[in-house]
Design a protein around this motif. Structure first.
Motif, PDB file in Angstrom:
ATOM      1  N   ARG A  66       0.721  -1.201   0.085  1.00  0.00           N
ATOM      2  CA  ARG A  66       0.093  -0.111   0.022  1.00  0.00           C
ATOM      3  C   ARG A  66       0.906   1.496   0.051  1.00  0.00           C
ATOM      4  O   ARG A  66       0.367   2.419  -0.482  1.00  0.00           O
ATOM      5  CB  ARG A  66      -0.988  -0.070   1.396  1.00  0.00           C
ATOM      6  N   ALA A  67       2.108   1.211   0.667  1.00  0.00           N
ATOM      7  CA  ALA A  67       2.681   2.289   0.715  1.00  0.00           C
ATOM      8  C   ALA A  67       3.583   2.813  -0.499  1.00  0.00           C
ATOM      9  O   ALA A  67       3.973   1.810  -1.195  1.00  0.00           O
ATOM     10  CB  ALA A  67       3.627   2.335   2.075  1.00  0.00           C
ATOM     11  N   LYS A  68       4.256   4.071  -0.535  1.00  0.00           N
ATOM     12  CA  LYS A  68       5.289   4.363  -1.374  1.00  0.00           C
ATOM     13  C   LYS A  68       6.545   3.728  -1.266  1.00  0.00           C
ATOM     14  O   LYS A  68       7.134   3.115  -2.160  1.00  0.00           O
ATOM     15  CB  LYS A  68       5.260   5.925  -1.515  1.00  0.00           C
ATOM     16  N   ARG A  69       6.900   3.738   0.111  1.00  0.00           N
ATOM     17  CA  ARG A  69       8.103   3.227   0.438  1.00  0.00           C
ATOM     18  C   ARG A  69       8.123   2.761   1.974  1.00  0.00           C
ATOM     19  O   ARG A  69       7.260   3.194   2.808  1.00  0.00           O
ATOM     20  CB  ARG A  69       9.298   4.185   0.522  1.00  0.00           C
ATOM     21  N   ASN A  92      10.246  -1.750  -3.007  1.00  0.00           N
ATOM     22  CA  ASN A  92       9.770  -0.528  -2.134  1.00  0.00           C
ATOM     23  C   ASN A  92      10.314  -0.734  -0.596  1.00  0.00           C
ATOM     24  O   ASN A  92       9.839   0.245   0.219  1.00  0.00           O
ATOM     25  CB  ASN A  92       8.547  -0.004  -2.429  1.00  0.00           C
ATOM     26  N   THR A  93      10.765  -2.003  -0.451  1.00  0.00           N
ATOM     27  CA  THR A  93      10.822  -2.079   1.009  1.00  0.00           C
ATOM     28  C   THR A  93      12.330  -2.301   1.490  1.00  0.00           C
ATOM     29  O   THR A  93      13.221  -3.179   0.661  1.00  0.00           O
ATOM     30  CB  THR A  93       9.994  -3.385   1.330  1.00  0.00           C
ATOM     31  N   GLU A  94      12.820  -1.813   2.541  1.00  0.00           N
ATOM     32  CA  GLU A  94      14.276  -2.114   2.932  1.00  0.00           C
ATOM     33  C   GLU A  94      14.080  -2.396   4.418  1.00  0.00           C
ATOM     34  O   GLU A  94      13.389  -1.814   5.040  1.00  0.00           O
ATOM     35  CB  GLU A  94      15.100  -0.794   2.811  1.00  0.00           C
ATOM     36  N   ILE A  95      14.853  -3.554   4.776  1.00  0.00           N
ATOM     37  CA  ILE A  95      15.065  -3.859   6.229  1.00  0.00           C
ATOM     38  C   ILE A  95      16.375  -3.507   6.676  1.00  0.00           C
ATOM     39  O   ILE A  95      17.388  -3.639   6.112  1.00  0.00           O
ATOM     40  CB  ILE A  95      14.960  -5.437   6.404  1.00  0.00           C
TER      41      ILE A  95
END
Ligand code: SAM
Length: 283
Positions: A66-69, A92-95
């Motif tokens: 759902r989110a931009k990042r 769009n996802t970083e851990i």
């Protein structure tokens, strides 16, 4: 992969020989309905989301959709292999592996979310850092829109309590000073693996652009508020004079001057009245 399916979760964990650490508040969600609702409440396609404690990524993946990042901060490096498998495919996802209490979140927001219209914090919080973490997020005055988090039900009631009611404490005053709090829904203890001893609630704190009252000295106000609620059974005059080591007469006179009963307890006062007393005593 259905990350809220108990068999999938157990199999992912056992493949990596993962054992839960109670000290890190590791209770993973195994209910399919909760994370979509949290993500929906926290963000939209223009939002950058900071998640605290992704675990195996059950909420992370709903945020990523759902989110931009999304930047998710996880303290337990043992989860890396699992998170690579479960959310590694979201571009769009970083851990980020580290301690959410120590990471410079202002910098993280500037570095990661420059192209986002708004920023939110969303998490199923490890219970041992609930209050310090929420207070730190608020006091840093981060440029965020909302904090949407799962906390223990009792903590939710205290955090979101209306000022001037029995449930309110020092932390409720601080929360309402920086935000407009709301309990969104409750979550049964059986929705977690392992199941904790208490139920939980999802709360949302909508960050205010400016505080609802004005105080002359903010630091003195919060010191006064902590003193007000330090000895809850005592009158305001007693708890404040005891905790701050100031003359009872001085506190009594401040109340009389403001037309407030001298035997009042702190929980019976509005935030505005508390601010006036603080200004009277310390400004
Ligand atoms: N989000 C997952 C879920 O809903 O199933 C896991 C939530 S679990 C209640 C809390 C998570 O926070 C765990 O993954 C734990 O390792 C992590 N954690 C604990 N302390 C942390 C800290 N100081 N900074 C970042 N993560 C932390």
């Amino acid at each position: 992969m259905n990350l809220s399916d108990i068999n999938t979760v157990k199999s992912l964990l056992s493949q990596e020989g993962f054992a839960f650490k109670k000290s890190l508040g590791q209770n993973f969600l195994i209910d399919g309905g909760v994370c979509p609702m949290m993500a929906e409440a926290a963000c939209d396609g223009d939002t950058g989301v900071i998640e605290i404690g992704p675990g195996i990524g059950v909420l992370t993946s709903e945020l990523a959709k759902r989110a931009k990042r999304v930047a998710a901060i996880e303290l337990d490096g043992r989860l890396k292999k699992i998170l690579d498998k479960t959310v590694g495919g979201f571009t769009n996802t970083e851990i980020i592996y580290g301690d959410a209490m120590k990471i410079d979140l202002k910098k993280l927001i500037a570095d990661k979310f420059a192209d986002c219209k708004r920023v939110a914090v969303c998490a199923n919080l490890p219970y041992y850092i609930t209050s310090p973490l929420i207070m730190s997020l608020l006091e840093q005055r981060l440029p965020i829109d909302n904090i949407t988090v799962m906390v223990q039900k009792e903590a939710a009631e205290r955090l979101c309590a209306e000022i001037g009611t029995r449930e309110a404490g020092a932390v409720s005053v601080a929360v309402s000073y920086y935000s407009v709090p709301n309990v969104l829904f409750t979550v049964d203890r059986d929705c977690f693996l392992p199941s904790p001893k208490v139920d939980s609630s999802v709360i949302q704190l909508k960050i205010r652009k400016s505080p609802p009252i004005s105080v002359k000295d903010e630091q003195a106000f919060f010191k006064f508020i902590r003193a007000c609620f330090a000895q809850r059974r005592k009158t305001l005059v007693n708890t404040v004079s005891n905790s701050l080591n100031i003359d009872r007469e001085r506190v009594r006179n401040a109340l009389i001057k403001l037309g407030i009963r001298e035997d009042v307890r702190s929980e019976g006062l509005t935030m505005e009245q508390l601010a006036l007393i603080s200004d009277n005593l310390f400004a």
